[in-house]
Design a protein around this motif. Structure first.
Motif, mmCIF file in Angstrom:
data_model
loop_
_atom_site.group_PDB
_atom_site.id
_atom_site.type_symbol
_atom_site.label_atom_id
_atom_site.label_comp_id
_atom_site.label_asym_id
_atom_site.label_seq_id
_atom_site.Cartn_x
_atom_site.Cartn_y
_atom_site.Cartn_z
ATOM 1 N N GLU A 234 1.773 -12.774 1.274
ATOM 2 C CA GLU A 234 2.266 -11.637 0.488
ATOM 3 C C GLU A 234 2.971 -10.611 1.365
ATOM 4 O OE1 GLU A 234 -1.405 -10.632 -1.400
ATOM 5 O OE2 GLU A 234 -0.879 -11.684 -3.252
ATOM 6 N N ARG A 235 2.475 -10.426 2.588
ATOM 7 C CA ARG A 235 3.109 -9.476 3.505
ATOM 8 C C ARG A 235 4.534 -9.903 3.833
ATOM 9 N NH1 ARG A 235 -0.593 -9.612 7.012
ATOM 10 N NH2 ARG A 235 0.352 -10.920 8.619
ATOM 11 N N ASN A 236 4.742 -11.194 4.100
ATOM 12 C CA ASN A 236 6.093 -11.688 4.374
ATOM 13 C C ASN A 236 6.998 -11.528 3.160
ATOM 14 O OD1 ASN A 236 5.073 -14.474 6.520
ATOM 15 N ND2 ASN A 236 5.685 -12.403 7.072
ATOM 16 N N CYS A 237 6.466 -11.774 1.969
ATOM 17 C CA CYS A 237 7.271 -11.612 0.751
ATOM 18 C C CYS A 237 7.677 -10.147 0.570
ATOM 19 C CB CYS A 237 6.498 -12.104 -0.465
ATOM 20 S SG CYS A 237 6.202 -13.888 -0.488
ATOM 21 N N ASP A 238 6.752 -9.245 0.817
ATOM 22 C CA ASP A 238 7.069 -7.819 0.728
ATOM 23 C C ASP A 238 8.111 -7.427 1.776
ATOM 24 O OD1 ASP A 238 5.290 -7.531 -1.354
ATOM 25 O OD2 ASP A 238 3.650 -6.777 -0.100
ATOM 26 N N GLN A 239 8.026 -8.034 2.962
ATOM 27 C CA GLN A 239 9.000 -7.738 4.007
ATOM 28 C C GLN A 239 10.388 -8.257 3.632
ATOM 29 O OE1 GLN A 239 6.869 -9.547 7.226
ATOM 30 N NE2 GLN A 239 5.749 -7.673 7.733
ATOM 31 N N ALA A 240 10.452 -9.369 2.915
ATOM 32 C CA ALA A 240 11.748 -9.860 2.432
ATOM 33 C C ALA A 240 12.362 -8.842 1.483
ATOM 34 C CB ALA A 240 11.571 -11.213 1.748
#
Length: 449
Positions: A356-362
């Motif tokens: 989820e953190r990577n998705c938010d960073q995208a």
């Protein structure tokens, strides 16, 4: 031996600790220095410590910092420290994990890992599984099981009799299926171009309404996570169309399958558990060292029939799962060890948070680049961001400039006729500060193009 291995560990730790202070791409001078490796084969044994020194002093500077925090190319994760450590230990064990009886420790860890993976990815608990090199071979395994099953239903034993004279198999794929699927189809004798290719929508999703009626042995290849946009085919609808006709549905989910491990993106995986086989990578979003791919098949007997072999000298009668019965390789490293280490260390909550953190960073990337005046070409539903800086030539110049500048590394793609920078967020180590720093570098480079 102890001194050599200690030296190797020290050098490896230094490499990782200094990644943040160097350019993500290697300097031209470091690449030029690789000529030092090109020497005549030594006639006599040499000092192993000197060999290791040369490998580090010449080889390390010439690597791309894929293990670092700001590498956004090719959907590559870093290695969680615990997985790298487990990989080192498993390397010392040097177990050829094909059969349970001679390698019970690593074979059992693989069995536990498989059970945990099926749980966290919300796949049927009775699936068979294979630990392979990557999603290319994972796709091959799933499609080999599919080939076995659809031909067995019409009375043909493909492993024994091959494809000569076999009933034809119809293969249906989306117009933006990943090349690894096409490669697997070619290797299996099903043909790279002898497929029914279904048009896609403006996000690369297969248009289910354009699927033809299904008759006879048929394999449908769906996609969970378009490599450019991150979009998902409507797998629930595909399965509803395919299952009544007896077709096999295979899902290429090299990175997208991991959305099932989250609360916020699991909806993208609607109907995933209704498919028949799935392929994914652990060296992407589970962040284990290269190489590690995973194949899952609803009917473990179909996978075993496609892959298992035996010989008089092989101790196959252990009463436990023999890993080699489910993979193309007999000799293979113990990939399940680092997968087990990742799953046990992170737990369900840690894995969900990382994804989820990577998705938010995208989304953070997309928002800031939009604010800077650039065009985001895709709906950012997962971890992929496509950025246009104008026409194709200018976009290429910006990408080349960013790679040369060294703060971060992003690749180039051409998607539905548009040249774009492709950003893939999949490393456990990437922080919001890394995104902000990367955006500042991209804006700075673009201003000079």
């Amino acid at each position: 031996m102890k001194e050599l291995l200690t030296d190797a560990a020290t050098r490896a730790i230094h490499y990782l600790e200094t990644l943040d202070t160097r350019s993500v791409a290697p300097a031209p001078s470091a690449v030029a220095a690789l000529k030092a490796f090109d020497e005549p084969l030594p006639e006599q044994p040499g000092d192993p410590a000197d060999t290791l020194r040369l490998l580090d002093e010449v080889g390390s500077p010439a690597t791309t910092a894929m293990a670092g925090r700001r590498f956004y190319g090719f959907v590559i994760g870093g290695s969680l420290p615990v997985t790298l450590a487990a990989n080192w230990l498993a390397g010392a064990w040097d177990q050829n994990t094909g059969l349970y009886r001679p390698t019970p420790g690593t074979a059992f860890l693989e069995q536990v890992s498989l059970r945990w993976l099926l749980d966290i990815l919300q796949l049927p608990a009775t699936c068979g599984g294979a630990f392979v090199t990557g999603a290319t071979v994972a796709n091959l395994c799933g499609l080999a099981a599919a080939r076995h099953a659809v031909l067995k239903r019409v009375g043909w034993n493909v492993e024994a009799d091959g494809l000569f004279g076999a009933p034809p198999i119809t293969v249906i794929i989306g117009g933006e299926a990943h090349p690894s699927v096409s490669k697997s189809l070619g290797v299996l004798g099903l043909g790279r171009t002898r497929v029914v290719k279904i048009p896609v929508d403006d996000q690369g999703r297969m248009r289910v309404d354009a699927m033809p009626p299904i008759h006879g042995p048929t394999i449908v290849c769906a996609q969970a996570g378009n490599v450019n946009t991150g979009s998902f085919d409507a797998i629930d609808e595909i399965c509803r169309r395919a299952r009544p006709a007896g077709a096999w549905v295979h899902v290429d989910g090299a990175f997208g399958l991991w959305a099932a491990a989250t609360k916020t993106r699991a909806g993208l995986c609607a109907g995933m558990g209704e498919a028949d086989s799935w392929a994914t990578d652990a060296h992407k979003w589970l962040n284990v060292p290269y190489d590690c791919g995973l194949a899952f098949v609803r009917d473990p007997h179909a996978l075993q029939a496609a892959m298992a072999i035996t010989a008089e000298y092989l101790p196959t009668d252990s009463g436990f799962r023999n890993p080699a019965d489910f993979t193309p390789e007999l000799s293979r490293r113990a990939r399940g060890v680092e997968v087990w280490a990742a799953l046990r260390s992170l737990g369900r909550a840690g894995i969900a948070d990382m994804i989820e953190r990577n998705c938010d960073q995208a989304r953070r990337f997309a928002a800031q680049l939009t604010a800077a005046g650039f065009t985001i070409l895709n709906d950012v539903v997962l971890n992929q961001v496509l950025v246009s800086f104008g026409d194709a030539e200018r976009t290429k110049q910006v990408i080349q400039g960013v790679q040369a500048e060294g703060t971060c590394w992003a690749g180039i793609t051409v998607w539905q006729g548009r040249t774009a920078m492709r950003l893939s967020l999949s490393s456990w180590a990437t922080t919001d500060a890394d995104v902000d720093r990367s955006v500042a570098a991209i804006v700075r480079v673009a201003a000079g193009c």
